[in-house]
Design a protein around this motif. Structure first.
Motif, PDB file in Angstrom:
ATOM      1  N   ALA A 197       4.606   3.911  -6.824  1.00 32.97           N
ATOM      2  CA  ALA A 197       3.041   3.957  -7.007  1.00 32.97           C
ATOM      3  C   ALA A 197       2.734   3.265  -7.942  1.00 32.97           C
ATOM      4  N   GLU A 198       3.410   2.935  -9.099  1.00 26.64           N
ATOM      5  CA  GLU A 198       3.198   1.985 -10.146  1.00 26.64           C
ATOM      6  C   GLU A 198       3.276   0.576  -9.813  1.00 26.64           C
ATOM      7  N   GLY A 199       4.114   0.459  -8.998  1.00 26.36           N
ATOM      8  CA  GLY A 199       4.115  -1.141  -8.629  1.00 26.36           C
ATOM      9  C   GLY A 199       3.100  -1.718  -7.377  1.00 26.36           C
ATOM     10  N   ALA A 200       2.351  -0.849  -6.818  1.00 23.52           N
ATOM     11  CA  ALA A 200       1.622  -1.065  -5.534  1.00 23.52           C
ATOM     12  C   ALA A 200       0.540  -1.733  -5.794  1.00 23.52           C
ATOM     13  N   ASP A 201       0.002  -2.473  -4.993  1.00 20.58           N
ATOM     14  CA  ASP A 201      -1.396  -3.058  -4.933  1.00 20.58           C
ATOM     15  C   ASP A 201      -2.390  -2.269  -4.569  1.00 20.58           C
ATOM     16  N   LEU A 202      -2.231  -1.149  -3.949  1.00 21.08           N
ATOM     17  CA  LEU A 202      -3.460  -0.149  -3.525  1.00 21.08           C
ATOM     18  C   LEU A 202      -2.611   1.161  -3.411  1.00 21.08           C
ATOM     19  N   ARG A 203      -3.239   1.978  -4.091  1.00 21.43           N
ATOM     20  CA  ARG A 203      -2.689   3.509  -3.517  1.00 21.43           C
ATOM     21  C   ARG A 203      -3.894   4.227  -2.681  1.00 21.43           C
ATOM     22  N   LEU A 204      -3.383   5.061  -1.937  1.00 24.16           N
ATOM     23  CA  LEU A 204      -4.157   5.713  -0.975  1.00 24.16           C
ATOM     24  C   LEU A 204      -3.800   7.227  -1.320  1.00 24.16           C
ATOM     25  N   ILE A 263       0.863  -1.348  -0.244  1.00 25.93           N
ATOM     26  CA  ILE A 263      -0.012  -0.033  -0.042  1.00 25.93           C
ATOM     27  C   ILE A 263       1.003   1.159  -0.130  1.00 25.93           C
ATOM     28  N   VAL A 264       0.715   2.109  -0.979  1.00 30.46           N
ATOM     29  CA  VAL A 264       1.375   3.308  -1.151  1.00 30.46           C
ATOM     30  C   VAL A 264       0.812   4.506  -0.792  1.00 30.46           C
ATOM     31  N   LEU A 265       1.202   5.532  -0.269  1.00 30.26           N
ATOM     32  CA  LEU A 265       0.446   6.901   0.144  1.00 30.26           C
ATOM     33  C   LEU A 265       1.074   7.704  -0.809  1.00 30.26           C
ATOM     34  N   ILE A 266       0.274   8.293  -1.790  1.00 30.76           N
ATOM     35  CA  ILE A 266       0.687   9.243  -2.851  1.00 30.76           C
ATOM     36  C   ILE A 266      -0.185  10.517  -2.745  1.00 30.76           C
TER      37      ILE A 266
END
Length: 337
Positions: A190-197, A116-119
């Motif tokens: 962000a490109e490789g994340a399963d979920l972006r917040l 999970i990535v915070l963007i």
């Protein structure tokens, strides 16, 4: 003498008491840190994954036997175009292998952690939200835009699943080479994340972060204690939170837990758990498809492709030797009477 690392499991494998996938499950069970990882490892140790691979092996043997029978016994009383009758078996096997490969990421995510990535833009409060979610002061928080220059990861457990949460640099163009590198890394993560917040705050304008949001991602309207953010959700789910007061954090946690349950559980197929399995199954799938096409040309060409598929599959299920194929041939046809 003291046993060497893994010696008892290796002896069990060498003596046929367990296969390689079950032996790997022992290591996964030892390393399990979450309930989901333990459940998956126990299922693999009980042979659920091996049973599926054994089914692939039986189907491939059946098809290979039909092809080999036409190649090796052309003068015997076998049906005409016998090799082509392997077509339906190979078509179903190709569908099953494709399903297994496509589903492979699920098992790997349970084992290695869901990403999970915070963007978001600068000063959206990503680092404050990161600290609030992991419940410790891991990221530096200041009012200065562009404070975060690198990707910061933290491991946590949500809903019984392992999660890798990443805080990233604010997405904007910058002449500062250090910040620019941080933005590049943020975009790659962000490109490789399963979920972006997608973290947004009151007064934010929709910037480059919008280019990285995917269907199924979540908009987190942060700093709700300072006012409501003017956000057009465009079909994405949206939750308002305040990292300062804690408002909305419980709802956010529950949303993530529900997403993890949806993505990582509930499928009928026992998920493959290692990249090694997925690569070998991908090789077998490619060779099965090539062999299926070659049936229309010659059984010899199809046989070569299917033997390569068998070699790839044997790396996760055990060897498929000449005796296996001949045993299937002679149990099916009255050859050599």
């Amino acid at each position: 003498r003291p046993a060497e690392p893994g010696e008892f499991t290796r002896r069990a494998f060498q003596n046929g008491r367990m296969d390689l996938a079950q032996a790997e499950a022992v290591a996964d069970l030892i390393d399990a840190e979450t309930a989901a990882q333990a459940r998956q490892a126990l299922g693999q140790l009980d042979g659920k994954l091996s049973e599926t691979y054994a089914g692939f092996r039986r189907d491939l043997l059946k098809a290979l036997a039909l092809v080999e029978a036409e190649i090796d016994f052309p003068d015997e009383e076998v049906p005409d175009n016998l090799a082509r009758t392997a077509g339906p078996v190979l078509e179903q096997l190709a569908r099953d292998l494709h399903r297994a490969v496509e589903d492979g990421a699920r098992g790997e995510r349970v084992r290695d952690g869901y990403r999970i990535v915070l963007i978001g833009e600068t000063n959206a409060g990503k680092s404050s939200l990161f600290n609030a979610l992991i419940q410790r002061e891991a990221a530096i928080v200041t009012p200065i835009a562009g404070t975060t220059r690198d990707v910061l990861d933290a491991e946590l457990v949500i809903g019984g699943y392992a999660v890798t949460l990443s805080d990233t640099a604010g997405l904007r163009d910058s002449d500062d080479p250090v910040e620019a590198e941080g933005v590049r890394r943020a975009r790659a993560r962000a490109e490789g994340a399963d979920l972006r917040l997608w973290v947004r705050a009151p007064g934010d304008v929709e910037g480059v972060a919008a280019d990285y949001v995917r269907s199924g991602d979540l908009i987190v309207a942060n700093k709700s204690d300072l006012g409501s953010a003017d956000i057009r959700s465009q079909g994405w789910d949206q939750i308002a939170v305040s990292s300062h007061t804690g408002a909305g954090l419980s709802e956010l946690h529950d949303w993530i837990a529900a997403r993890l349950e949806r993505d990582l559980s509930g499928a009928d197929f026992p998920a493959i758990t290692r990249e090694r399995h997925r690569l070998r199954l991908s090789e077998a799938l490619a060779d099965v498809r090539t062999g299926l096409a070659a049936l229309e040309v010659s059984p010899e060409m199809a046989g070569d492709d299917l033997r390569r598929a068998a070699q790839a599959l044997s790396r996760v299920t055990g060897e498929i030797g000449v005796e296996d194929v001949l045993g299937e041939v002679f149990s099916t046809f009255c050859i050599g009477k």
